[in-house]
Design a protein around this motif. Structure first.
Motif, mmCIF file in Angstrom:
data_model
loop_
_atom_site.group_PDB
_atom_site.id
_atom_site.type_symbol
_atom_site.label_atom_id
_atom_site.label_comp_id
_atom_site.label_asym_id
_atom_site.label_seq_id
_atom_site.Cartn_x
_atom_site.Cartn_y
_atom_site.Cartn_z
ATOM 1 N N SER B 265 0.525 22.874 7.669
ATOM 2 C CA SER B 265 1.724 23.143 6.862
ATOM 3 C C SER B 265 2.202 21.856 6.207
ATOM 4 C CB SER B 265 2.847 23.693 7.739
ATOM 5 O OG SER B 265 2.542 24.993 8.188
ATOM 6 N N VAL B 266 2.553 21.974 4.926
ATOM 7 C CA VAL B 266 3.085 20.831 4.174
ATOM 8 C C VAL B 266 4.612 20.878 4.222
ATOM 9 C CG1 VAL B 266 3.362 19.887 1.840
ATOM 10 C CG2 VAL B 266 1.120 20.712 2.619
ATOM 11 N N ALA B 267 5.240 19.757 4.601
ATOM 12 C CA ALA B 267 6.702 19.628 4.523
ATOM 13 C C ALA B 267 7.007 18.793 3.285
ATOM 14 C CB ALA B 267 7.251 18.968 5.783
ATOM 15 N N SER B 268 7.287 19.467 2.185
ATOM 16 C CA SER B 268 7.495 18.755 0.925
ATOM 17 C C SER B 268 8.941 18.270 0.818
ATOM 18 C CB SER B 268 7.171 19.692 -0.247
ATOM 19 O OG SER B 268 7.287 18.994 -1.464
ATOM 20 N N CYS B 269 9.090 17.026 0.358
ATOM 21 C CA CYS B 269 10.405 16.369 0.282
ATOM 22 C C CYS B 269 10.654 15.914 -1.154
ATOM 23 C CB CYS B 269 10.431 15.152 1.208
ATOM 24 S SG CYS B 269 9.984 15.507 2.922
ATOM 25 N N PRO B 270 10.932 16.841 -2.075
ATOM 26 C CA PRO B 270 10.970 16.459 -3.490
ATOM 27 C C PRO B 270 12.018 15.403 -3.836
ATOM 28 C CG PRO B 270 11.585 18.789 -3.184
ATOM 29 C CD PRO B 270 11.043 18.305 -1.892
ATOM 30 N N VAL B 271 13.217 15.486 -3.278
ATOM 31 C CA VAL B 271 14.246 14.495 -3.622
ATOM 32 C C VAL B 271 13.819 13.109 -3.160
ATOM 33 C CG1 VAL B 271 16.605 13.712 -3.174
ATOM 34 C CG2 VAL B 271 16.182 16.122 -3.651
ATOM 35 N N SER B 272 13.433 12.990 -1.910
ATOM 36 C CA SER B 272 13.034 11.704 -1.353
ATOM 37 C C SER B 272 11.858 11.112 -2.122
ATOM 38 C CB SER B 272 12.663 11.882 0.122
ATOM 39 O OG SER B 272 12.151 10.686 0.660
ATOM 40 N N ASN B 273 10.901 11.963 -2.496
ATOM 41 C CA ASN B 273 9.732 11.452 -3.210
ATOM 42 C C ASN B 273 10.080 10.919 -4.599
ATOM 43 O OD1 ASN B 273 8.136 12.150 -1.011
ATOM 44 N ND2 ASN B 273 7.549 14.109 -1.870
ATOM 45 N N LEU B 274 11.065 11.522 -5.244
ATOM 46 C CA LEU B 274 11.535 10.966 -6.520
ATOM 47 C C LEU B 274 12.300 9.673 -6.277
ATOM 48 C CD1 LEU B 274 13.002 14.022 -8.521
ATOM 49 C CD2 LEU B 274 10.744 12.981 -8.779
ATOM 50 N N LYS B 275 13.188 9.692 -5.270
ATOM 51 C CA LYS B 275 14.103 8.557 -5.087
ATOM 52 C C LYS B 275 13.344 7.286 -4.738
ATOM 53 C CE LYS B 275 18.647 7.476 -3.259
ATOM 54 N NZ LYS B 275 18.635 6.655 -2.055
ATOM 55 N N LEU B 276 12.254 7.435 -3.970
ATOM 56 C CA LEU B 276 11.443 6.277 -3.604
ATOM 57 C C LEU B 276 10.261 6.085 -4.555
ATOM 58 C CD1 LEU B 276 11.540 6.680 0.279
ATOM 59 C CD2 LEU B 276 12.920 5.157 -1.151
ATOM 60 N N ALA B 277 10.253 6.854 -5.652
ATOM 61 C CA ALA B 277 9.201 6.735 -6.671
ATOM 62 C C ALA B 277 7.811 6.946 -6.085
ATOM 63 C CB ALA B 277 9.280 5.383 -7.398
ATOM 64 N N SER B 278 7.724 7.887 -5.127
ATOM 65 C CA SER B 278 6.434 8.139 -4.471
ATOM 66 C C SER B 278 5.538 9.054 -5.292
ATOM 67 C CB SER B 278 6.658 8.775 -3.098
ATOM 68 O OG SER B 278 7.532 7.993 -2.324
ATOM 69 N N GLY B 279 6.163 9.960 -6.058
ATOM 70 C CA GLY B 279 5.385 10.916 -6.841
ATOM 71 C C GLY B 279 5.911 12.331 -6.639
ATOM 72 N N ILE B 280 5.169 13.292 -7.188
ATOM 73 C CA ILE B 280 5.558 14.705 -7.080
ATOM 74 C C ILE B 280 4.420 15.449 -6.398
ATOM 75 C CG2 ILE B 280 6.060 16.799 -8.403
ATOM 76 C CD1 ILE B 280 7.264 14.928 -10.583
ATOM 77 N N ALA B 281 4.709 16.079 -5.272
ATOM 78 C CA ALA B 281 3.659 16.803 -4.545
ATOM 79 C C ALA B 281 3.171 17.978 -5.385
ATOM 80 C CB ALA B 281 4.208 17.306 -3.209
ATOM 81 N N PRO B 282 1.868 18.237 -5.353
ATOM 82 C CA PRO B 282 1.290 19.284 -6.214
ATOM 83 C C PRO B 282 1.458 20.678 -5.607
ATOM 84 C CG PRO B 282 -0.443 18.213 -4.959
ATOM 85 C CD PRO B 282 0.843 17.528 -4.575
#
Lengths: 429, 429
Positions: B265-282
């Motif tokens: 299972s994927v736990a996607s964290c869209p806000v955190s990934n934007l805020k830390l400039a990590s990317g956007i999960a597909p």
């Protein structure tokens, strides 16, 4: 004085002293007349205890179609073509003055309740929107720019007649400002542009339009005029006026240089641009170039709220990711876009947008005692990254408290909602 | 029965009948025992009028560091390296049991107040987090996976001792589930993996970890093992257990195929990934491949709230833009991620995540009489695109009402906040 906020945290937006804690802020008439760590000697008619509260300048929503509250959630998760031509335009064709007026009231109440003190609106039946705004006490730029999909344009066009009516009824109004413009460069034509420029010049009107929202917008302008929309706009002469251009997603370096040169303001709509898959506006590039960036929700059919706190947060988060740099743009930038810059775009940057003596009192008070706003290492971070419109408990526009203790004095909210639902069921079902 | 909601709109998450209006939903003990357009004959001890209200399954926050509430807004708008090594880790080194316990309580109260009925947490001082969760009545997967930046790992490691303590204290607990795992593949080592696999097998534990959050994560795994993190994970044997992997931003097609094959299972964290400039999960690719997608906030230091409504909205909006298709993913998908799929990830998909008779009563009731939720053409659209955590006015976990009328029975919220602020001032100033 009329109103005194005491023992409150004030986000002034003055870079020299951005945050003042345990402050006293006094309002008299339409203006802020006191800001100090000390209490004024003069008594106040109304004293508000600001313990645990934060004051921010009122938020500026620089691109709305406010009566689209009637279409909130009406059509989601569709391609832009299916959404616009298959659902939204046919529904809008069924809307009339009565529905637009009541739907605009509902939207304005939602905006005020979430700390927004000004909207810049484009919609048809625009005199009804001006009436709703005036009654409810929100600042509003209002207009109905012609939406020409063909070459037909005449002085009997509904948008022409509405524009003339707005100019007649709201000349020098302190809250309502008539606007002029085109729906967009790509779906208007040189005859319309000449009329816009002539009217804008003659009546000293600000110009509003959609600009480079989608790649097809840009491609159609390139095909039709051999120019990007921004270049076509500049060449049409329309940039001689103060322009607020919504979206501005797809821009060349030349476009951005023109925007800076002519002092154009960008009304960025990050939620709407994601929802309709339009793209991400290059705010970091625009800021670097010195362009005036402001924030907006667009209509709720593509959002689906009027909460500018969402736009503040998302606008900077998207840039961090777009640039690959987590330090790109900041909470301070987001709040500047939504307050100081929004007022610059609306032509009142010298007198609104900061909480300082002499400025007009457009402000929102947030309750900072909620769990999600504690602890508070940085109040500006919390306003942008942790707060929502629902944390606003008081909104004041030009010195008048329109929302207090999370209630609208004199407004029966249940009746407002009932009325819109009734009209929606009657006309849009 | 114990509680009856009457005349309420129920989002069941049953594809055959996703929304039931003017319904009666009854709860007895920990279970939903009645759902019908008709009232039950059996009387109820507690009747709640659901006029204008909407019931949704409780939201599942599948990746948190819940005690990071202490660090909300502590360091923003910095590069990941500056943020983590310059600020967050040094601050965390100063945190102790007392601060973690009270900060965890604050985070759990914030989560419950915004409709979240379950968290999957990774943090140190994890027994304190389990204690806070148990006391406050939220479901919680709790663990402290080893965070090895070097090769040092011993059975005296704090995370080993905490894991043993959690296993001892919470075997077969209805709310608390001990977990095991590694902080991430790239910053652990084969000795740790063997211990994890052994303990997971021996005690039947679910596995949690961070996976492919940033490109440097992936590059370091490629450099160290010649494999992507997902391939290294598979080859380590860890996928034999139920795994919830946070982030999953940078994935190859092979990674995605492995995730599907092993039921990760994927736990996607869209806000955190934007805020830390990590990317956007597909997420669109993951959904296409049939991988179980769930949503999470990550810690509030990179968010800065625990409001899953934000993650629901943003997760699908980002995919629309990423794919260039406004019809990619839908409001229904977002709500499925946050409810049905979250429960599948937490190993209770057969008994939680839908509002149907026989399911355990984990639910949230939203007030739909607010301006921003009217008119209502589509209730699921409104939950995802227009509602916020602040619209929740009641939360129930396993049949127990922990939040009602926007209050926590028996909890002095002002005192909770005062206590955290006091400890933060003492240890983190």
């Amino acid at each position: 004085m009329d109103t005194l906020f005491q023992n409150i945290t004030v986000i002034t937006m003055d870079p020299a002293c951005p945050v003042m804690e345990h402050a006293y802020l006094g309002v008299h008439g339409e203006k802020i007349v006191w800001l100090s760590k000390d209490a004024p000697e003069e008594p106040s008619a109304h004293v508000i205890d600001g313990t645990g509260k934060v004051l921010i300048p009122g938020l500026q929503n620089t691109h709305t179609h406010i009566a689209m509250t009637a279409l909130r959630g009406y059509a989601d998760d569709q391609t832009l073509t299916e959404w616009l031509f298959g659902n939204i335009l046919p529904a809008e064709a069924k809307m009339n003055n009565d529905l637009v007026y009541h739907a605009a009231r509902l939207g304005i109440l939602e905006a005020l309740a979430s700390g927004t003190t000004s909207i810049c609106d484009m919609y048809f039946h625009s005199p009804e929107i001006a009436r709703a705004a005036k009654e409810l006490g929100i600042r509003a730029h209002v207009g109905n720019p012609p939406f020409e999909l063909g070459d037909g344009f005449s002085m009997e066009d509904r948008s022409v007649l509405e524009t003339e009516e707005l100019i007649r009824d709201y000349a020098d109004d302190p809250l309502i400002t008539p606007t002029i413009g085109v729906h967009a460069i790509h779906n208007s034509n040189p005859a319309v542009w000449r009329w816009v420029n002539d009217m804008a010049e003659r009546h000293d009107l600000p110009v509003v339009l959609h600009l480079s929202e989608t790649m097809p917008d840009v491609e159609s302008s390139l095909a039709k005029y051999g120019k990007t929309p921004t270049v076509a706009l500049r060449d049409s002469g329309m940039l001689a006026r103060p322009v607020t251009a919504a979206h501005c997603v797809h821009l060349t370096d030349e476009d951005i240089a023109i925007m800076k040169e002519y002092g154009l303001s960008v009304a960025s709509c990050p939620v709407s641009n994601l929802k309709l898959a339009s793209g991400i506006a290059p705010l970091a590039r625009l800021k670097e170039a010195g362009v005036n960036i402001t924030l907006a929700t667009d209509g709720v059919a593509s959002n689906n709220t009027l909460d500018l706190f969402e736009e503040m947060k998302l606008s900077v988060l998207l840039q961090k990711n777009l640039t690959g740099d987590a330090s790109a743009l900041s909470a301070w930038d987001a709040l500047t876009f939504a307050t100081v810059n929004g007022n610059i775009a609306m032509g009142r940057g010298e007198r609104c947008g900061r909480l300082l003596p002499g400025y007009e009192a457009d402000l929102a008070m947030l309750d900072f005692t909620a769990p999600h706003l504690n602890p508070c290492h940085n109040v500006i971070s919390h306003v942008v990254y942790a707060a929502h419109g629902s944390d606003v408990e008081l909104t004041m526009v030009r010195g008048r408290t329109v929302y207090e203790n999370r209630r609208f004095p004199g407004i029966d909210m249940a009746e407002e909602i009932r009325r819109v639902n009734e009209l929606v069921a009657k006309y849009l079902a």
